[in-house]
Every structure is written in structure tokens, then in C-alpha cells.
Write an enzyme that holds these catalytic residues in place. Structure first.
Site, PDB file in Angstrom:
ATOM      1  N   LYS A 114      -0.147 -31.958 -60.450  1.00  4.22           N
ATOM      2  CA  LYS A 114       0.171 -30.904 -61.419  1.00  4.22           C
ATOM      3  C   LYS A 114      -0.732 -31.022 -62.658  1.00  4.22           C
ATOM      4  O   LYS A 114      -1.085 -30.010 -63.258  1.00  4.22           O
ATOM      5  CB  LYS A 114       1.653 -30.951 -61.833  1.00  4.22           C
ATOM      6  CG  LYS A 114       2.634 -30.619 -60.707  1.00  4.22           C
ATOM      7  CD  LYS A 114       2.588 -29.158 -60.259  1.00  4.22           C
ATOM      8  CE  LYS A 114       3.609 -28.859 -59.175  1.00  4.22           C
ATOM      9  NZ  LYS A 114       3.294 -27.695 -58.352  1.00  4.22           N
ATOM     10  N   LYS A 194      -1.558 -28.927 -49.372  1.00  3.52           N
ATOM     11  CA  LYS A 194      -0.394 -28.355 -48.711  1.00  3.52           C
ATOM     12  C   LYS A 194      -0.176 -26.908 -49.149  1.00  3.52           C
ATOM     13  O   LYS A 194      -0.680 -26.476 -50.183  1.00  3.52           O
ATOM     14  CB  LYS A 194       0.848 -29.192 -49.029  1.00  3.52           C
ATOM     15  CG  LYS A 194       1.408 -28.989 -50.430  1.00  3.52           C
ATOM     16  CD  LYS A 194       2.802 -29.577 -50.517  1.00  3.52           C
ATOM     17  CE  LYS A 194       3.495 -29.226 -51.816  1.00  3.52           C
ATOM     18  NZ  LYS A 194       3.880 -27.803 -51.934  1.00  3.52           N
ATOM     19  N   LYS A 197       3.703 -22.536 -53.350  1.00  3.78           N
ATOM     20  CA  LYS A 197       3.967 -21.238 -53.976  1.00  3.78           C
ATOM     21  C   LYS A 197       2.990 -20.964 -55.097  1.00  3.78           C
ATOM     22  O   LYS A 197       2.584 -19.842 -55.341  1.00  3.78           O
ATOM     23  CB  LYS A 197       5.378 -21.231 -54.563  1.00  3.78           C
ATOM     24  CG  LYS A 197       6.469 -20.970 -53.575  1.00  3.78           C
ATOM     25  CD  LYS A 197       7.801 -20.873 -54.321  1.00  3.78           C
ATOM     26  CE  LYS A 197       8.713 -22.033 -53.999  1.00  3.78           C
ATOM     27  NZ  LYS A 197       8.804 -23.057 -55.024  1.00  3.78           N
TER      28      LYS A 197
HETATM   29  P1  ATP Z   1       5.258 -25.166 -56.426  1.00  4.54           P
HETATM   30  O1  ATP Z   1       3.841 -24.894 -56.088  1.00  4.54           O
HETATM   31  O2  ATP Z   1       5.808 -24.284 -57.486  1.00  4.54           O
HETATM   32  O3  ATP Z   1       5.550 -26.622 -56.691  1.00  4.54           O
HETATM   33  P2  ATP Z   1       6.128 -25.475 -53.718  1.00  4.54           P
HETATM   34  O4  ATP Z   1       5.617 -24.539 -52.717  1.00  4.54           O
HETATM   35  O5  ATP Z   1       5.548 -26.846 -53.780  1.00  4.54           O
HETATM   36  O6  ATP Z   1       6.087 -24.749 -55.130  1.00  4.54           O
HETATM   37  P3  ATP Z   1       8.752 -26.484 -54.275  1.00  4.54           P
HETATM   38  O7  ATP Z   1       9.735 -25.553 -54.881  1.00  4.54           O
HETATM   39  O8  ATP Z   1       8.048 -27.472 -55.143  1.00  4.54           O
HETATM   40  O9  ATP Z   1       7.688 -25.591 -53.471  1.00  4.54           O
HETATM   41  O10 ATP Z   1       9.448 -27.279 -53.110  1.00  4.54           O
HETATM   42  C1  ATP Z   1      10.604 -26.784 -52.449  1.00  4.54           C
HETATM   43  C2  ATP Z   1      10.838 -27.531 -51.164  1.00  4.54           C
HETATM   44  O11 ATP Z   1       9.858 -27.153 -50.195  1.00  4.54           O
HETATM   45  C3  ATP Z   1      10.720 -29.044 -51.290  1.00  4.54           C
HETATM   46  O12 ATP Z   1      11.670 -29.610 -50.414  1.00  4.54           O
HETATM   47  C4  ATP Z   1       9.343 -29.349 -50.810  1.00  4.54           C
HETATM   48  O13 ATP Z   1       9.216 -30.659 -50.293  1.00  4.54           O
HETATM   49  C5  ATP Z   1       9.196 -28.313 -49.716  1.00  4.54           C
HETATM   50  N1  ATP Z   1       7.804 -27.981 -49.486  1.00  4.54           N
HETATM   51  C6  ATP Z   1       6.965 -27.395 -50.385  1.00  4.54           C
HETATM   52  N2  ATP Z   1       5.759 -27.204 -49.840  1.00  4.54           N
HETATM   53  C7  ATP Z   1       5.831 -27.686 -48.563  1.00  4.54           C
HETATM   54  C8  ATP Z   1       4.905 -27.766 -47.488  1.00  4.54           C
HETATM   55  N3  ATP Z   1       3.669 -27.308 -47.625  1.00  4.54           N
HETATM   56  N4  ATP Z   1       5.312 -28.319 -46.314  1.00  4.54           N
HETATM   57  C9  ATP Z   1       6.580 -28.783 -46.168  1.00  4.54           C
HETATM   58  N5  ATP Z   1       7.512 -28.731 -47.150  1.00  4.54           N
HETATM   59  C10 ATP Z   1       7.151 -28.182 -48.332  1.00  4.54           C
HETATM   60 MG    MG Z   2       6.107 -28.217 -55.368  1.00  7.45          MG
END
Ligand code: ATP
Ligand code: MG
Length: 325
Positions: A114, A194, A197
Site C-alpha cells: 500500500k 493479485k 479492487k
Molecule cells: P483493495 O485493493 O481495496 O485492498 P482487494 O481486492 O484487495 O481490495 P479486500 O477488500 O482487501 O479486496 O479483500 C477482501 C477479501 O478478498 C479478503 O479476504 C482478501 O484476502 C480477498 N482477496 C482479495 N484479493 C484477492 C485475490 N486476488 N485472490 C484471492 N482472494 C483475494
Molecule cells: Mg486488499
């Protein structure tokens, strides 16, 4: 002792395939297991640890609830709520921050990611993210947490905090474990990192149409279709094939890649169709929910009420044991 489960998703946008496979699928499995009491929240307070727009947050905290319900989270079986409605999480996070060291927090890979993403926004709230996450889990004394593998370091912090508090104050926090799914790490469409969002071009949303999915899959970087090492975008493409069309198909493509070569056009079209097939019923359900805002409001209100009652018990206990009452 009841087996409690807690999980959450940041209100930074609509859910994507990574959230679905890495988190929501595990949430659904545990929700349907009568041995567990499940609590699933929108982590809207976690959203403010990185730069955000006020109106976007207001919209997204509801979008995540809609995605949850559309994907099958059931308010009859789970407590579905918004984190910010339960102030006790924030209070416990502050108490927890008294045993979490700055050095440890600075070394977490999630923190470093981050910082790279937002170098001008390295705040105390970002550093304190893991203490808040530990509070989210431990305020319900949850022992199982369905989240993706990227969250493992945060769970380690939660376990350390639980141990420290139990030692220092005689609390009985469990040491929470991750509940892993097959899609615990869904790669980005860009070929590196990965799916996230907050990384544009990295994701497929649960609400994407077949055409949108086709367009996004088409952008996964590939090569001439033949070679000895399977890496980068090609590896990710095959990873998606395994997740949505099975391991046999992936193995077949890999053999072909190392032999006569593959045709990405066909692979990508079939994959897009397989993904859409899985998402279509979720999209159908979402339309019904969008037409029924009263139901959604009721879920949010009742979820907050139930979660608050549980959270207050822990906060009262912690305040007393810490000498604050
Ligand atoms: P941001 O970019 O805002 O951090 P994010 O896509 O990483 O969003 P989070 O809200 O941080 O999503 O995570 C929500 C859930 O989804 C968590 O349990 C996280 O481990 C899971 N998760 C996020 N991205 C992945 C991914 N690429 N593969 C598997 N699990 C994921
Ligand atoms: Mg995240």
C-alpha cells in the site's frame, strides 16, 4: 464455546473474482455449516486507510452488501453488517495498538504494497490496519477467518495480539486461523500481482457482462503460444482455466503449449464463457435485490443490532480487565 467466524471486504468497489473465490466461497461454506456462527461485514472503516472519495465510499458500502447477498450470504444464517455501525471495533483496535509495535507493522508485506501504491499517503491509520483487523475478529472471539492468502500476515498479527492480551490481561481470545479456499490467490489480469479492487485493469467484477469479461480476458498478456516455461500472463491465464474449467483442462493446455502450441483466441473465449456461466445466477439475484431496497435496509439494520450486542460483551470485559472500569 461457540465457533465463531468473521470475515470482511473493504468498500473500495464492487466484488471481483478474487474476492469471490478467495473469501466469499469460504464464507458461504461456513455459513452453511451449523457448527459455526458466522459474521460477515463490509470493512468500510478499513477503506479510509487509503485515499478515497466520500461519495464513493457511501455508495460502495452498500454495493458490497448487495454483492454479498447476491452471492448467497443469507441474513437468516449469518450476521451481515457494516463495520462502522459497531464502534466497539475501533475502541478495541486502539487498545490492541498498545501491544502492536511500529517495527512489526512496518514490515508487513501488505503495508509495503500500500505504501508503494500510495507513497504520499503513509498514515497512522494505514499502519494500524492490522490492529483494527485483529479487533474485527477478536471482538467476536472468532477462531476462523475465511480470507485470501494475502491476509495471512494480518492473521499472524491477530494471533500475536491475542496471545499478548491473554498473557497480560487474562482475556480468553482464541488464536484465529485462516479458512482457505481453492482460489486463495487469484492473479491480476495485468500479469503481475493479485487481482485487486483498487488496481485498475486487474479485475473482473461479479457484475460484468459476457462482453465485458471477454474484453478483459482478451487483455491478459500472452506470447506466441509455444514454449518450455509457463510464466507471467500465460501462467495466469492457465490458472484461471483451472479455477473455472478444471485442472484437467489446464494440464491439457500446458502439454499443448510445450508441444504443438496453443491458440489463445479459443482458450480465452471458452474461459470467458465459463466465468460468465458461474456469474449469471449471481447477477440475476442482484437485480432482484436492487429492486427491493427495503429488504436490504432491513438486513443492514438488523445486522448492526446483532453484531453490536455481541461486541459490547467483549468490550466490557476488556475495559474491566485493562483497569479502565
Ligand atoms: P483493495 O485493493 O481495496 O485492498 P482487494 O481486492 O484487495 O481490495 P479486500 O477488500 O482487501 O479486496 O479483500 C477482501 C477479501 O478478498 C479478503 O479476504 C482478501 O484476502 C480477498 N482477496 C482479495 N484479493 C484477492 C485475490 N486476488 N485472490 C484471492 N482472494 C483475494
Ligand atoms: Mg486488499
Amino acid at each position: 464455546m461457540i465457533n465463531r467466524v468473521l470475515s470482511g471486504i473493504r468498500a473500495t468497489g464492487r466484488l471481483h473474482l478474487g474476492n469471490y473465490l478467495g473469501a466469499v466461497k469460504g464464507m458461504l461454506e461456513l455459513q452453511d455449516n451449523p457448527d459455526y456462527e458466522t459474521l460477515y461485514m463490509v470493512a468500510d472503516v478499513h477503506t479510509i486507510t487509503t485515499p478515497y472519495q466520500v461519495e464513493e465510499l457511501r455508495k460502495n458500502r452498500r454495493e458490497v452488501i448487495l454483492d454479498y447477498l447476491a452471492a448467497g450470504l443469507d441474513p437468516e444464517k449469518s450476521i451481515i453488517f457494516q463495520q462502522s455501525e459497531v464502534n466497539e471495533h475501533l475502541e478495541l483496535a486502539f487498545y490492541f495498538s498498545s501491544v502492536a509495535t511500529v517495527a512489526k507493522m512496518q514490515h508487513l508485506p501488505t503495508y509495503k504494497d500500500k505504501v508503494k501504491q500510495h507513497p504520499d499517503h503513509v498514515t497512522l491509520a494505514l499502519l494500524n490496519y492490522p490492529a483494527l483487523m485483529a479487533a474485527d475478529i477478536l471482538i467476536y472471539k472468532a477462531s476462523l477467518v475465511p480470507v485470501g492468502i494475502d491476509q495471512e500476515p494480518h492473521l499472524e498479527v491477530a494471533r500475536e495480539i491475542a496471545r499478548r492480551f491473554n498473557q497480560d490481561y487474562g482475556t480468553d481470545f482464541p488464536e484465529p486461523k485462516r479458512f482457505a479456499t481453492k482460489g486463495e490467490y487469484v492473479p491480476s489480469l495485468t500479469g503481475t500481482g493479485k487481482m485487486s479492487k483498487s488496481v485498475e485493469g486487474s479485475y473482473i467484477n461479479l457484475t460484468d457482462s459476457l462482453d465485458e469479461i471477454k474484453g478483459k480476458i482478451a487483455k491478459i498478456p500472452t506470447d506466441g503460444g509455444q514454449g518450455t516455461d509457463i510464466v507471467g500472463g500465460v501462467k495466469n491465464l492457465f490458472e484461471f482455466v483451472e479455477l473455472f474449467e478444471g485442472k484437467e483442462k489446464r494440464d491439457a493446455y500446458e502439454t499443448q503449449y510445450k508441444g504443438e502450441g496453443v491458440r489463445y483466441g479459443d482458450i480465452k473465449r471458452e474461459l470467458a464463457e465459463a466465468i460468465f456461466e458461474e456469474l449469471a445466477p449471481i447477477q440475476e439475484k442482484r437485480k432482484q435485490l436492487e429492486a427491493n431496497p427495503e429488504f436490504v435496509n432491513k438486513v443492514i439494520e438488523e445486522g448492526a443490532f446483532k453484531a453490536r450486542n455481541l461486541a459490547r460483551e467483549t468490550i466490557d470485559e476488556v475495559r474491566f480487565k485493562m483497569g479502565l472500569k
